[in-house]
Design a protein around this motif. Structure first.
Motif, PDB file in Angstrom:
ATOM      1  N   LEU A   9       0.806  -1.218   0.000  1.00 35.28           N
ATOM      2  CA  LEU A   9       0.000   0.000   0.000  1.00 35.28           C
ATOM      3  C   LEU A   9       0.840   1.270   0.000  1.00 35.28           C
ATOM      4  O   LEU A   9       0.299   2.359  -0.215  1.00 35.28           O
ATOM      5  CB  LEU A   9      -0.983  -0.008   1.174  1.00 35.28           C
ATOM      6  N   SER A  10       2.123   1.155   0.218  1.00 32.36           N
ATOM      7  CA  SER A  10       2.961   2.358   0.305  1.00 32.36           C
ATOM      8  C   SER A  10       2.983   3.153  -0.989  1.00 32.36           C
ATOM      9  O   SER A  10       3.223   4.357  -0.975  1.00 32.36           O
ATOM     10  CB  SER A  10       4.385   1.977   0.692  1.00 32.36           C
ATOM     11  N   SER A  11       2.735   2.517  -2.120  1.00 34.82           N
ATOM     12  CA  SER A  11       2.808   3.226  -3.391  1.00 34.82           C
ATOM     13  C   SER A  11       1.428   3.461  -4.012  1.00 34.82           C
ATOM     14  O   SER A  11       1.335   3.954  -5.131  1.00 34.82           O
ATOM     15  CB  SER A  11       3.686   2.445  -4.374  1.00 34.82           C
ATOM     16  N   TYR A  12       0.372   3.112  -3.301  1.00 34.97           N
ATOM     17  CA  TYR A  12      -0.981   3.272  -3.806  1.00 34.97           C
ATOM     18  C   TYR A  12      -1.665   4.463  -3.151  1.00 34.97           C
ATOM     19  O   TYR A  12      -1.254   4.940  -2.099  1.00 34.97           O
ATOM     20  CB  TYR A  12      -1.809   2.024  -3.492  1.00 34.97           C
ATOM     21  N   CYS A  13      -2.744   4.898  -3.769  1.00 31.99           N
ATOM     22  CA  CYS A  13      -3.676   5.797  -3.120  1.00 31.99           C
ATOM     23  C   CYS A  13      -4.593   4.937  -2.254  1.00 31.99           C
ATOM     24  O   CYS A  13      -5.252   4.031  -2.767  1.00 31.99           O
ATOM     25  CB  CYS A  13      -4.491   6.561  -4.160  1.00 31.99           C
ATOM     26  N   GLY A  58       0.266   7.936  -2.654  1.00 32.62           N
ATOM     27  CA  GLY A  58       1.483   7.141  -2.587  1.00 32.62           C
ATOM     28  C   GLY A  58       2.658   7.898  -1.978  1.00 32.62           C
ATOM     29  O   GLY A  58       3.442   7.341  -1.213  1.00 32.62           O
ATOM     30  N   HIS A  59       2.763   9.178  -2.302  1.00 34.22           N
ATOM     31  CA  HIS A  59       3.870   9.962  -1.777  1.00 34.22           C
ATOM     32  C   HIS A  59       3.574  10.591  -0.427  1.00 34.22           C
ATOM     33  O   HIS A  59       4.400  11.332   0.097  1.00 34.22           O
ATOM     34  CB  HIS A  59       4.275  11.035  -2.793  1.00 34.22           C
ATOM     35  N   GLY A  60       2.400  10.304   0.144  1.00 32.59           N
ATOM     36  CA  GLY A  60       2.120  10.700   1.508  1.00 32.59           C
ATOM     37  C   GLY A  60       1.196  11.879   1.710  1.00 32.59           C
ATOM     38  O   GLY A  60       0.794  12.146   2.847  1.00 32.59           O
ATOM     39  N   SER A  61       0.824  12.581   0.647  1.00 39.24           N
ATOM     40  CA  SER A  61      -0.118  13.687   0.809  1.00 39.24           C
ATOM     41  C   SER A  61      -1.484  13.154   1.204  1.00 39.24           C
ATOM     42  O   SER A  61      -1.876  12.049   0.802  1.00 39.24           O
ATOM     43  CB  SER A  61      -0.233  14.474  -0.492  1.00 39.24           C
ATOM     44  N   ILE A  92      -5.647  10.369   8.725  1.00 40.06           N
ATOM     45  CA  ILE A  92      -5.316   9.138   8.009  1.00 40.06           C
ATOM     46  C   ILE A  92      -3.808   8.964   7.998  1.00 40.06           C
ATOM     47  O   ILE A  92      -3.058   9.915   7.754  1.00 40.06           O
ATOM     48  CB  ILE A  92      -5.887   9.157   6.570  1.00 40.06           C
ATOM     49  N   THR A  93      -3.366   7.768   8.312  1.00 38.58           N
ATOM     50  CA  THR A  93      -1.945   7.444   8.298  1.00 38.58           C
ATOM     51  C   THR A  93      -1.770   6.020   7.787  1.00 38.58           C
ATOM     52  O   THR A  93      -2.742   5.283   7.626  1.00 38.58           O
ATOM     53  CB  THR A  93      -1.314   7.540   9.695  1.00 38.58           C
ATOM     54  N   ARG A  94      -0.533   5.658   7.553  1.00 38.38           N
ATOM     55  CA  ARG A  94      -0.248   4.278   7.166  1.00 38.38           C
ATOM     56  C   ARG A  94       1.092   3.857   7.768  1.00 38.38           C
ATOM     57  O   ARG A  94       1.954   4.692   8.029  1.00 38.38           O
ATOM     58  CB  ARG A  94      -0.215   4.115   5.642  1.00 38.38           C
ATOM     59  N   ASN A  95       1.211   2.556   7.986  1.00 40.75           N
ATOM     60  CA  ASN A  95       2.472   1.965   8.428  1.00 40.75           C
ATOM     61  C   ASN A  95       2.921   1.030   7.318  1.00 40.75           C
ATOM     62  O   ASN A  95       2.334  -0.033   7.119  1.00 40.75           O
ATOM     63  CB  ASN A  95       2.275   1.198   9.742  1.00 40.75           C
ATOM     64  N   ASN A  96       3.921   1.454   6.589  1.00 37.23           N
ATOM     65  CA  ASN A  96       4.362   0.673   5.427  1.00 37.23           C
ATOM     66  C   ASN A  96       4.942  -0.676   5.836  1.00 37.23           C
ATOM     67  O   ASN A  96       4.775  -1.673   5.125  1.00 37.23           O
ATOM     68  CB  ASN A  96       5.383   1.460   4.627  1.00 37.23           C
ATOM     69  N   ASP A  97       5.613  -0.732   6.976  1.00 40.70           N
ATOM     70  CA  ASP A  97       6.199  -2.003   7.424  1.00 40.70           C
ATOM     71  C   ASP A  97       5.116  -3.031   7.731  1.00 40.70           C
ATOM     72  O   ASP A  97       5.280  -4.222   7.472  1.00 40.70           O
ATOM     73  CB  ASP A  97       7.082  -1.781   8.644  1.00 40.70           C
ATOM     74  N   LYS A  98       4.012  -2.544   8.300  1.00 44.84           N
ATOM     75  CA  LYS A  98       2.906  -3.442   8.631  1.00 44.84           C
ATOM     76  C   LYS A  98       1.891  -3.559   7.497  1.00 44.84           C
ATOM     77  O   LYS A  98       0.935  -4.320   7.597  1.00 44.84           O
ATOM     78  CB  LYS A  98       2.199  -2.958   9.902  1.00 44.84           C
ATOM     79  N   ASN A  99       2.118  -2.769   6.433  1.00 47.04           N
ATOM     80  CA  ASN A  99       1.188  -2.740   5.298  1.00 47.04           C
ATOM     81  C   ASN A  99      -0.248  -2.487   5.768  1.00 47.04           C
ATOM     82  O   ASN A  99      -1.194  -3.168   5.352  1.00 47.04           O
ATOM     83  CB  ASN A  99       1.257  -4.043   4.492  1.00 47.04           C
ATOM     84  N   THR A 100      -0.396  -1.510   6.638  1.00 49.09           N
ATOM     85  CA  THR A 100      -1.671  -1.228   7.291  1.00 49.09           C
ATOM     86  C   THR A 100      -2.000   0.259   7.212  1.00 49.09           C
ATOM     87  O   THR A 100      -1.119   1.099   7.391  1.00 49.09           O
ATOM     88  CB  THR A 100      -1.639  -1.696   8.754  1.00 49.09           C
ATOM     89  N   LEU A 101      -3.257   0.527   6.955  1.00 52.01           N
ATOM     90  CA  LEU A 101      -3.797   1.880   6.883  1.00 52.01           C
ATOM     91  C   LEU A 101      -4.591   2.144   8.160  1.00 52.01           C
ATOM     92  O   LEU A 101      -5.228   1.215   8.692  1.00 52.01           O
ATOM     93  CB  LEU A 101      -4.710   1.991   5.669  1.00 52.01           C
ATOM     94  N   TYR A 102      -4.570   3.392   8.639  1.00 55.29           N
ATOM     95  CA  TYR A 102      -5.280   3.746   9.860  1.00 55.29           C
ATOM     96  C   TYR A 102      -6.148   4.977   9.641  1.00 55.29           C
ATOM     97  O   TYR A 102      -5.885   5.798   8.766  1.00 55.29           O
ATOM     98  CB  TYR A 102      -4.285   4.036  10.995  1.00 55.29           C
TER      99      TYR A 102
END
Length: 126
Positions: A29-33, A53-56, A69-79
């Motif tokens: 998910l790090s590179s997706y919307c 993808g770039h964090g905006s 809204i945030t994400r943890n790329n290591d856990k591949n999880t969206l919050y």
């Protein structure tokens, strides 16, 4: 196979907080919307927040200043951190993905998000 699994919903009183999670598999998910959407009974599904993808990030006007809204790329999880909840926030909440971080991503256009989770219910009582 792309899978999205939401969790963290529940029942809270107005003014309370909840944090929703969306565990992704089958893609990074790090590179997706990635987006959060909600649907109340009898209403259309609406966009709540996205992270590109770039964090905006972008938010619906109704949740600005209250949701994050945030994400943890290591856990591949969206919050989705939800504070100062209101009864009108009551809905089923879904996460979804869109490959492109573009106008349709930033505009939270529901039909342009490809894969969806099954949702998690949030109920806010007054």
């Amino acid at each position: 196979e792309v899978q999205l699994v939401e969790s963290g919903g529940g029942s809270v009183q107005a003014g309370g907080s909840l944090t929703l999670s969306c565990a992704a598999s089958g893609f990074s998910l790090s590179s997706y919307c990635m987006g959060w959407f909600r649907q109340a009974p009898g209403q259309e599904r609406e966009g709540v927040a996205i992270i590109e993808g770039h964090g905006s990030t972008s938010y619906a006007e109704s949740v600005k200043g209250r949701f994050t809204i945030t994400r943890n790329n290591d856990k591949n999880t969206l919050y989705l951190q939800m504070n100062s909840l209101k009864p009108e926030d009551t809905a089923m909440y879904y996460c979804a993905e869109r490959y492109y971080s573009d106008f349709y991503c930033r505009s939270l256009v529901v039909r342009h998000f490809a894969d969806w989770g099954h949702g998690t219910q949030v109920t806010v009582s007054s």
